[in-house]
Design a protein around this motif. Sequence first.
Motif, PDB file in Angstrom:
ATOM      1  N   GLU A 132       0.835  -1.211   0.000  1.00  0.00           N
ATOM      2  CA  GLU A 132       0.000   0.000   0.000  1.00  0.00           C
ATOM      3  C   GLU A 132       0.866   1.255   0.000  1.00  0.00           C
ATOM      4  O   GLU A 132       0.549   2.228  -0.699  1.00  0.00           O
ATOM      5  CB  GLU A 132      -0.961  -0.002   1.201  1.00  0.00           C
ATOM      6  CG  GLU A 132      -1.981  -1.120   1.207  1.00  0.00           C
ATOM      7  CD  GLU A 132      -3.042  -1.035   0.121  1.00  0.00           C
ATOM      8  OE1 GLU A 132      -2.993  -0.145  -0.752  1.00  0.00           O
ATOM      9  OE2 GLU A 132      -3.954  -1.887   0.146  1.00  0.00           O
ATOM     10  N   LEU A 133       1.968   1.235   0.741  1.00  0.00           N
ATOM     11  CA  LEU A 133       2.889   2.376   0.707  1.00  0.00           C
ATOM     12  C   LEU A 133       3.431   2.593  -0.687  1.00  0.00           C
ATOM     13  O   LEU A 133       3.473   3.726  -1.187  1.00  0.00           O
ATOM     14  CB  LEU A 133       4.057   2.158   1.670  1.00  0.00           C
ATOM     15  CG  LEU A 133       3.848   2.473   3.132  1.00  0.00           C
ATOM     16  CD1 LEU A 133       5.100   2.119   3.934  1.00  0.00           C
ATOM     17  CD2 LEU A 133       3.478   3.939   3.332  1.00  0.00           C
ATOM     18  N   ALA A 134       3.852   1.506  -1.332  1.00  0.00           N
ATOM     19  CA  ALA A 134       4.411   1.611  -2.685  1.00  0.00           C
ATOM     20  C   ALA A 134       3.379   2.131  -3.676  1.00  0.00           C
ATOM     21  O   ALA A 134       3.735   2.784  -4.663  1.00  0.00           O
ATOM     22  CB  ALA A 134       4.938   0.244  -3.143  1.00  0.00           C
ATOM     23  N   LEU A 135       2.112   1.844  -3.412  1.00  0.00           N
ATOM     24  CA  LEU A 135       1.039   2.320  -4.289  1.00  0.00           C
ATOM     25  C   LEU A 135       0.559   3.720  -3.915  1.00  0.00           C
ATOM     26  O   LEU A 135      -0.284   4.299  -4.592  1.00  0.00           O
ATOM     27  CB  LEU A 135      -0.146   1.341  -4.243  1.00  0.00           C
ATOM     28  CG  LEU A 135       0.111  -0.030  -4.869  1.00  0.00           C
ATOM     29  CD1 LEU A 135      -0.982  -1.018  -4.481  1.00  0.00           C
ATOM     30  CD2 LEU A 135       0.223   0.095  -6.383  1.00  0.00           C
ATOM     31  N   GLY A 136       1.099   4.272  -2.817  1.00  0.00           N
ATOM     32  CA  GLY A 136       0.705   5.615  -2.386  1.00  0.00           C
ATOM     33  C   GLY A 136      -0.600   5.638  -1.612  1.00  0.00           C
ATOM     34  O   GLY A 136      -1.193   6.699  -1.427  1.00  0.00           O
ATOM     35  N   HIS A 137      -1.057   4.502  -1.137  1.00  0.00           N
ATOM     36  CA  HIS A 137      -2.294   4.415  -0.354  1.00  0.00           C
ATOM     37  C   HIS A 137      -1.932   4.440   1.135  1.00  0.00           C
ATOM     38  O   HIS A 137      -1.917   3.419   1.808  1.00  0.00           O
ATOM     39  CB  HIS A 137      -3.060   3.130  -0.685  1.00  0.00           C
ATOM     40  CG  HIS A 137      -3.393   2.967  -2.115  1.00  0.00           C
ATOM     41  ND1 HIS A 137      -3.536   1.733  -2.693  1.00  0.00           N
ATOM     42  CD2 HIS A 137      -3.608   3.876  -3.113  1.00  0.00           C
ATOM     43  CE1 HIS A 137      -3.827   1.875  -3.972  1.00  0.00           C
ATOM     44  NE2 HIS A 137      -3.868   3.171  -4.249  1.00  0.00           N
ATOM     45  N   TYR A 138      -1.652   5.624   1.628  1.00  0.00           N
ATOM     46  CA  TYR A 138      -1.104   5.752   2.976  1.00  0.00           C
ATOM     47  C   TYR A 138      -2.084   5.344   4.077  1.00  0.00           C
ATOM     48  O   TYR A 138      -1.681   4.718   5.057  1.00  0.00           O
ATOM     49  CB  TYR A 138      -0.577   7.173   3.190  1.00  0.00           C
ATOM     50  CG  TYR A 138       0.452   7.528   2.146  1.00  0.00           C
ATOM     51  CD1 TYR A 138       1.663   6.846   2.078  1.00  0.00           C
ATOM     52  CD2 TYR A 138       0.198   8.512   1.185  1.00  0.00           C
ATOM     53  CE1 TYR A 138       2.599   7.128   1.105  1.00  0.00           C
ATOM     54  CE2 TYR A 138       1.134   8.807   0.205  1.00  0.00           C
ATOM     55  CZ  TYR A 138       2.326   8.109   0.159  1.00  0.00           C
ATOM     56  OH  TYR A 138       3.247   8.382  -0.808  1.00  0.00           O
TER      57      TYR A 138
END
Length: 161
Positions: A132-138
């Motif tokens: 999720e971090l890598a996808l920008g979904h903080y």
Amino acid sequence: MGSVFAASGDDLFQLLQEPWFLKSIAAVLLFVLVLVLSRGLRRVATELERRKALADYVRGLDEFLRGDFHESIKTLERVLERDPENVEARIALGDCYREIGDAAEAKKHHHHVHKVFGNELARNFVSLGRDELALGHYDRAVEAFEKSLELSKDEPDTLWS
């Protein structure tokens, strides 16, 4: 009496002398032997496949640790072909995909572990949080990390393995 069960010992001895009776008994015994052997062979074949999957899993982890993520993906996919329910291989496969920059594919594998197998593994939620971090979904990353903390409250070292 006329009953089959009322036959005397002589009648039984004569029956055992009949070739058709002996052939029938031999056929039944052969059938039972084949049945027992086939079940044993299936167990042996299943065990061999499990061991091959385990050897590939170890090889895939070694490739991952050496940074050979593309080769690790191939190896771990072979593991899942042999053993589709291997949760650890699926988590490692997802981690490989994230390492090569495909966080969406990584998330699919980590989500699969949770949804399909119902496994509540802290380590999987750490991996999902990283996806999720890598996808920008903080916000989703925080949720996944919080879930991993909740699951690992008795074993905090599992989070960073």
